[in-house]
Enzyme design. Sequence first.
Site, PDB file in Angstrom:
ATOM      1  N   ASP A 175      73.752  69.606  53.874  1.00 42.77           N
ATOM      2  CA  ASP A 175      75.175  69.506  53.603  1.00 42.77           C
ATOM      3  C   ASP A 175      75.467  68.781  52.292  1.00 42.77           C
ATOM      4  O   ASP A 175      76.446  69.081  51.614  1.00 42.77           O
ATOM      5  CB  ASP A 175      75.882  68.790  54.751  1.00 42.77           C
ATOM      6  N   ASP A 199      72.731  67.856  59.619  1.00 45.37           N
ATOM      7  CA  ASP A 199      74.040  67.966  60.243  1.00 45.37           C
ATOM      8  C   ASP A 199      74.235  69.119  61.218  1.00 45.37           C
ATOM      9  O   ASP A 199      74.754  68.936  62.310  1.00 45.37           O
ATOM     10  CB  ASP A 199      75.115  68.065  59.157  1.00 45.37           C
ATOM     11  N   CYS A 213      70.388  61.197  55.779  1.00 45.00           N
ATOM     12  CA  CYS A 213      71.097  60.167  55.000  1.00 45.00           C
ATOM     13  C   CYS A 213      71.287  58.880  55.793  1.00 45.00           C
ATOM     14  O   CYS A 213      71.634  58.896  56.976  1.00 45.00           O
ATOM     15  CB  CYS A 213      72.420  60.713  54.511  1.00 45.00           C
ATOM     16  N   SER A 232      82.812  65.008  56.242  1.00 47.16           N
ATOM     17  CA  SER A 232      81.461  64.488  56.352  1.00 47.16           C
ATOM     18  C   SER A 232      81.507  63.195  57.154  1.00 47.16           C
ATOM     19  O   SER A 232      82.525  62.506  57.201  1.00 47.16           O
ATOM     20  CB  SER A 232      80.907  64.209  54.956  1.00 47.16           C
TER      21      SER A 232
END
Length: 560
Positions: A85, A127, A198, A476
Amino acid sequence: MNDVGVKRRSSILVEGVERAPHRALLRALGLTDEEFSKPLIGIANSWNEVVPGHIHLNKVSEKVKDGVKAEGGTPLEFNTIAVCDGLAMGHEGMRFSLVSREVIADSVEIMIEAHRFDGFIALSSCDKIEPGMMMAIARLNIPSIFLNGGPMCAGRLGERRLSTGDVFEAVGKYSSGKITLEELKLIEKYACPGAGSCAGLYTANTMALIFEALGMMIPGASTIPAVDSRRLEAAYKTGLTLMNMVETGLKPSDILTFEAFENAITVDASMGGSTNAILHLLAIAREAKVKLTIEDFDRISRKTPYIVDLIPGGRHPVEDLDRIGGLPIVMKKLLEAGLINGEALTVTGKTVKENIEAFEPPVREVGEVVREPSSPISKYGSIAILKGNLAPEGAVVKISGVSILHHRGEAKVYDSEEEAFRAVIDKQIEPGDVVVIRYEGPRGGPGMREMLSVTAAIVGQGLGDRVALITDGRFSGATRGLMVGHVSPEAAVGGPIAALRNGDIIKIDVPSRRIDVELSEDELRKRLSGWSPPKPRYTSGILARYAKYALSASLGAGLE
């Protein structure tokens, strides 16, 4: 549970004279008669060389297979796709991200069903890949278990700790003259130091933690950093655990109950997780035939204290939670407070309560990362579902780390993310505004893009607590501020957001769970009666198909 003597699914490939051609093909893989006699276990791996969260999964899968072999199984690995993403953010590529969730679920279903595996292990990060795998697990309902690839460690620039969201916000800071180009380049260089999803509680780590809370992972596995050797130990144990599930006949339907979903939502609300969790849990519940609704998220969040201090709403990367024991520490506190169901079953064959009682944390003091429910960061959870004349079916806002819960201002309306981003960079957004981004919903986008480029630029310019944003798109997990997404019905199907004009007054009242435009019913009806849908952005390919069949965000944005 399986009755004694029930045939394995894979027996249709390997038993009987008529299956000689099938065995011949399996022998071409190097399998032997001994391996034919064992349960065939699929390893669904999303490894690739494109996504940082996946670059190490080939090594993780080797340990998973070792665990399967140690308990008498024959593992066979296959791959599926994965979209990063972060790399897809802010351009046309993001339209494909949510769509990939459906493709992943379908591709895993095809491989498992076509080859009649007796069980499978879903190995992934990031994601949409994680929920896509879990949708397949729920749909197939054979002995299955999930393992994520682990979070990325935080980047370091001097004494400052960095993650991906800092880079997006740095773009906004640079555009407003708050940092130099050289400073932006340093943040870019040091933010992402290696493999893993992340480092903050963005969507990837949110979903991994939620899947552990659902009972579909071995306890403590979700937070182990990607580069930590304990990740390989967890992979081996995952293989062992899956084989025990095959032996006992334990299936996802035994675990993915309504109570398990309530536990997962409670954990999400207590931690300040990504709003994408709502889309994904609704879609997974639909596959599991569990009647979960968007209202359940608000109901649970209202009674759940926010107790975990993680980026982006807080201060700590996920690796800090892992250092004190990971999710079992959080669930222990929630269980003691009577906030989760300890009798829910898990992949270990034990209940949530039994797993927590058996877990030994590495430290005695948890420090500042996890608070006691009696002295939380906030009395209420991080999720709020808003409704009103702008969102009759609902809209979603994450309130962890948000200082402003009421906002009334003039709308500045944009029909795409690109239009809105350019307006922010060109400094057309002023304090008090309500930025409206529409035609970015599941059908209108199509693909319901994340608006991180816009929201991060707003925060980077210092407007995060002075501007609100609403969209029929999504956000996000790195998004901060009063940002309301998933506005349903979306503009592309004639939802009220399609009627908005520049200068309309929009009122957001999070405590009252309201989002409204100050227009009369007659005026809204009049505007919508003159509305006509825009021409489709895509007329062929997967996005055209998704635009035709996508469900509302309030139902999880899956396919009809």
